[in-house]
Enzyme design. Structure first.
Site, PDB file in Angstrom:
ATOM      1  N   LYS A  17       0.474  -1.052  -0.036  1.00  0.00           N
ATOM      2  CA  LYS A  17       0.099   0.507  -0.375  1.00  0.00           C
ATOM      3  C   LYS A  17       0.913   1.753   0.312  1.00  0.00           C
ATOM      4  CE  LYS A  17      -4.285  -2.122   2.586  1.00  0.00           C
ATOM      5  NZ  LYS A  17      -5.172  -1.482   1.810  1.00  0.00           N
ATOM      6  N   ARG A  23      -9.699 -11.530   1.724  1.00  0.00           N
ATOM      7  CA  ARG A  23     -10.953 -12.848   1.416  1.00  0.00           C
ATOM      8  C   ARG A  23     -10.413 -13.439   1.819  1.00  0.00           C
ATOM      9  NH1 ARG A  23     -11.390  -9.464  -4.243  1.00  0.00           N
ATOM     10  NH2 ARG A  23     -10.995  -7.753  -2.049  1.00  0.00           N
TER      11      ARG A  23
HETATM   12  N1  BES Z   1      -8.380  -3.420   4.139  1.00  0.00           N
HETATM   13  C1  BES Z   1      -8.721  -3.522   3.119  1.00  0.00           C
HETATM   14  C2  BES Z   1      -9.600  -2.510   2.682  1.00  0.00           C
HETATM   15  C3  BES Z   1      -9.658  -1.582   3.628  1.00  0.00           C
HETATM   16  C4  BES Z   1      -9.596  -0.104   3.123  1.00  0.00           C
HETATM   17  C5  BES Z   1     -10.717  -0.904   4.971  1.00  0.00           C
HETATM   18  C6  BES Z   1      -9.729   1.365   3.731  1.00  0.00           C
HETATM   19  C7  BES Z   1      -9.955   0.213   5.685  1.00  0.00           C
HETATM   20  C8  BES Z   1      -9.889   1.148   5.077  1.00  0.00           C
HETATM   21  C9  BES Z   1      -7.526  -4.238   2.432  1.00  0.00           C
HETATM   22  O1  BES Z   1      -7.817  -5.102   2.986  1.00  0.00           O
HETATM   23  C10 BES Z   1      -7.766  -4.060   1.015  1.00  0.00           C
HETATM   24  O2  BES Z   1      -6.517  -3.802   0.838  1.00  0.00           O
HETATM   25  N2  BES Z   1      -8.667  -3.894  -0.465  1.00  0.00           N
HETATM   26  C11 BES Z   1      -8.203  -3.270  -1.468  1.00  0.00           C
HETATM   27  C12 BES Z   1      -8.644  -4.727  -3.235  1.00  0.00           C
HETATM   28  C13 BES Z   1      -8.496  -4.467  -3.820  1.00  0.00           C
HETATM   29  C14 BES Z   1      -6.641  -4.810  -3.813  1.00  0.00           C
HETATM   30  C15 BES Z   1      -8.668  -5.554  -5.063  1.00  0.00           C
HETATM   31  C16 BES Z   1      -8.953  -2.332  -1.653  1.00  0.00           C
HETATM   32  O3  BES Z   1     -10.184  -1.724  -1.398  1.00  0.00           O
HETATM   33  O4  BES Z   1      -8.010  -1.257  -2.735  1.00  0.00           O
HETATM   34 MN    MN Z   2      -5.109  -5.339   1.901  1.00  0.00          MN
END
Ligand code: BES
Ligand code: MN
Ligand code: ZN
Length: 498
Positions: free
Chosen positions: A277, A351
């Site tokens: 990230k 997931r």
């Molecule tokens: N934990 C994150 C989602 C999240 C984002 C929670 C902001 C709380 C605040 C999750 O694991 C994630 O990173 N999801 C990705 C999925 C994508 C790579 C398909 C996302 O939402 O960008």
């Molecule tokens: Mn994530």
């Protein structure tokens, strides 16, 4: 009455005074709820009468509007015994519900908790149904706790005693248990990720289980391997902190199979893994175990309240990191169910973890499964910060979750699950891949992925990426963890027991 732990090491006693009257209650502060229509017929009218009409005059002069979130302290109100009266607006009288009262009581408590106070009284309206009173009491406990875990100089101090005047004792006790549950979830989420990692979360869960009379099982990495939880283990491989799976059981109903299974995402820190990230998005990723914390706090509260229903909770705990053994893009994992997953993005880790947790729970044969997960940024794009997304394979199950959330004043909104979305998670080399094609509909493709692991059992997924964590303060909270989905899950269990 009983003393409830509202944050580590600190207690407030929550007391009901059913026969008491607002004006004659001695306290450091008395909270009086005021509607936009003015003093009306309830507590505000009593206090107005005692003060010789002063409250009504201040309302007529526009000094007290009763608007939501308004908090006006009056020091030394003639005819009223408390040292201070805090008028707290609830908005239009006919719009007052459990959510309005939760936030109003929290707003008042937050205001008063800015300095230490030994006794604070809240005046309940005798016209409130128990369901509203309970949530107001819960709000008063949530509001007096901030994000002070790691701060020497605390911004909020819990009251020595919180008295609910003119309030039914049973409803006050229930509300206090709910508030303690919300604060438990908030404390876990607010803990630093260096302090709260899979094993320390499991230890917290063990302490909670012992306190509330829950059965607990903790699966370590060896047990996870024996149980073929390859998906959980894959996500955990990049971290020096090994994964855990926590299973909790409340046997309140005496049935063979649980009526309800609660599943929580417990990613104690989400760096994104090798699909790293950006720094700004990573800052708040200690909140990625908020679903797990909510389910732990919910089942603990269900046990405390002795709700006559069988409930199981399962929390998948991992830290998603980039260590030398980290899982990679292109990896194919055989999940516990046998389904193979091609990894396209290691940041879609929640997931993958839930795939195995859902399969473990499916094996216990529950009548329905509800999972809570900070699963997708896409759900925040769709619904914003205050509304959780609902996704289901069974409309009755989803309706029950939505009704429970609405009953306690949390916002939810259902998104579609048409079979066409399944095409997006088809893989060229495995049964499924862990992201959709592109980012559109990302909250739905994530839910579609989860659906593959519930084996047709009625199931509702709650995406709490938006409401789990408040980046900025609001009138009713200092910000940080919100404890969302604790009260709805307890309410859902109660509705199943009815
Ligand atoms: N934990 C994150 C989602 C999240 C984002 C929670 C902001 C709380 C605040 C999750 O694991 C994630 O990173 N999801 C990705 C999925 C994508 C790579 C398909 C996302 O939402 O960008
Ligand atoms: Mn994530
Ligand atoms: Zn995550």
């Amino acid at each position: 009455m009983a003393a409830f732990d509202v944050r580590s090491g600190e207690k407030t006693s929550v007391v009901a005074d059913p026969a008491g009257r607002a004006e004659t209650t001695a306290a450091d502060a008395l909270v009086v709820f005021l509607a936009e229509e003015g003093v009306g017929h309830g507590v505000a009218a009593d206090v107005d009468r005692a003060s010789g009409g002063l409250v009504a005059r201040l309302a007529a002069a526009g000094e007290l509007t009763g608007r939501r979130n308004e908090c006006v302290p009056l020091f030394v109100l003639p005819g009223v015994q408390a040292a201070q009266v805090l008028f707290c607006g609830v908005g239009k009288a006919d719009r007052v519900d459990a959510g309005v009262l939760f936030r109003a009581a929290a707003t008042a408590a937050r205001h008063l908790a800015g300095r230490p106070r030994s006794t604070v009284a809240f005046a309940a309206e005798r016209s409130w149904p128990a369901a509203h009173l309970e949530q107001a009491v819960a709000g008063s406990l949530a509001g007096m706790v901030g994000q002070d875990l790691h701060r020497a100089e605390k911004r909020r101090t819990a009251f020595g005693t919180t008295t609910w005047v003119g309030a039914d004792a049973a409803a006050v006790a229930t509300g206090a248990a709910l508030g303690a549950g919300v604060n438990l979830a908030r404390r876990l989420v607010n803990m630093s990720p260096d302090e709260l990692y899979p094993d320390s979360f499991a230890q917290e869960a063990a302490a909670v289980a012992a306190r509330s009379g829950l059965e607990i099982e903790v699966w370590d990495e060896e047990r996870l391997a024996r149980e073929r939880c390859a998906a959980i283990l894959a996500v955990g491989r990049g971290s020096s902190r090994p994964p855990r799976l926590v299973l909790l059981r409340h046997r309140g109903g005496g049935g063979a199979a649980p009526a309800l299974a609660l599943v929580g995402k417990g990613v104690t820190f989400d760096s994104g893994g090798l699909s790293l990230k950006p720094s700004e998005s990573m800052l708040t990723m200690k909140c990625d175990m908020a679903g797990g914390a909510a389910m732990l706090a919910a089942i603990a509260t269900i046990a405390t309240l002795k709700i006559p229903v069988d409930v199981v909770a399962a929390i998948g705990l991992v830290e998603n990191m980039t260590g030398p053994a980290a899982y990679k893009l292109g990896d194919v994992i055989t999940a516990r169910s046998g389904t193979t997953i091609e990894i396209h993005n290691t940041d879609a880790e929640g997931r993958v973890v839930l795939a195995d947790v859902l399969d473990v729970v499916r094996g216990l044969g529950p009548a329905r499964i509800v999972d809570a997960a900070t699963l997708t940024g896409a759900c925040m794009v769709a619904l914003g910060h205050d509304v959780a997304g609902l996704f289901t394979n069974d409309q009755n199950c989803c309706d029950a979750v939505a009704a429970a959330a609405r009953a306690v004043g949390e916002r939810v909104w259902q998104l579609p699950m048409d079979p066409e979305y399944d095409e997006q998670i088809a893989s060229d080399v495995a049964d499924i891949k862990n992201v959709g094609d592109g980012r559109w509909g990302g909250a739905i493709t994530a839910a579609k992925f989860l659906e593959r692991f519930v084996g047709g059992i009625p199931w509702t997924h709650v995406d709490i990426a938006g409401p789990a964590f408040a980046e900025k303060p609001r009138p009713w909270t200092d910000g940080g963890a919100t404890g969302c989905m604790v009260r709805p899950m307890v309410e859902l269990a109660r509705s199943l027991a009815r």
